[in-house]
Design an enzyme around this catalytic site. Sequence first.
Site, mmCIF file in Angstrom:
data_model
loop_
_atom_site.group_PDB
_atom_site.id
_atom_site.type_symbol
_atom_site.label_atom_id
_atom_site.label_comp_id
_atom_site.label_asym_id
_atom_site.label_seq_id
_atom_site.Cartn_x
_atom_site.Cartn_y
_atom_site.Cartn_z
ATOM 1 N N LYS A 92 30.457 14.090 10.000
ATOM 2 C CA LYS A 92 31.357 13.018 10.393
ATOM 3 C C LYS A 92 32.814 13.479 10.394
ATOM 4 C CE LYS A 92 28.034 10.100 11.033
ATOM 5 N NZ LYS A 92 27.684 9.643 12.395
ATOM 6 N N SER A 104 32.236 7.752 10.590
ATOM 7 C CA SER A 104 31.982 7.052 9.334
ATOM 8 C C SER A 104 33.212 7.207 8.461
ATOM 9 C CB SER A 104 30.762 7.664 8.633
ATOM 10 O OG SER A 104 30.645 7.205 7.297
ATOM 11 N N TYR A 106 26.118 15.254 5.534
ATOM 12 C CA TYR A 106 26.402 14.101 6.389
ATOM 13 C C TYR A 106 27.912 13.948 6.548
ATOM 14 C CZ TYR A 106 26.792 9.163 7.750
ATOM 15 O OH TYR A 106 27.120 7.982 8.387
#
Length: 242
Positions: free
Chosen positions: A156, A139, A152
């Site tokens: 990533k 991402s 999160y």
Amino acid sequence: MRGKVALVTGAASGIGAAVATLLSEAGARVVLADIDSDAGQVLADRLGERFVQCDVASPESWGNLIDRCLAEAGVPDFAHLNAGIMAVEPEADFLQIEDLPLENYRRIMGVNLDGVFLGLQGLIPHMRGPGGAITVTASVAGLVGIAMDPVYAATKHALVGLVRSLAECLVDTRLRVNVICPGGVETAITPAALRESEMSTMPAQVMAQEVLDLLAKGLNGEIRVKLTKDEPAFTMPAPLLE
């Protein structure tokens, strides 16, 4: 892609479903994997492909997936390790890190990071010799800070570092590993707070085209970034070591 074998995780929806669809339309034999057996089987039936239920955070589940893929389709030429979640459910409010339950932390680490590690660990011994490509979905959150979901972003960032480092281990092989870093994408994991914000999102099909290009001809260790539908993708330069 015609006649090639491809394995896609997180294939029941979003980017994974779009990638599986394009691969199938291009003539590949596709093995779709997802924890959502209902949606995954429906898509596989529609495409005329195979579906295997898989919890990517589980070593046993990965072992079953790889065994099934080898027995029913063959050694993958391509793999797209795409399954991913955010720290909270899509309709839930984001939490300050001090309020995030340990259960949520363990779950996102299991899916986003363990799920890719286990896939690489299981697939590379089979794919290293014949060659091919493994593309990992990271991402833009793997390149910059994301205040609303730091955990999160941490997963990533870890994927970007893992792939960059692993690529160095594969330079003398025919196997390539690379990363796609999307901006906002219209997927099931996109939380309400982001969907209601002014952040630009793009259809999953746009990202799927980039993934297929990476699988077909992306460079080993390439970190490709696609921020919006209308802006061209670009490749992050490799960091220079002093």
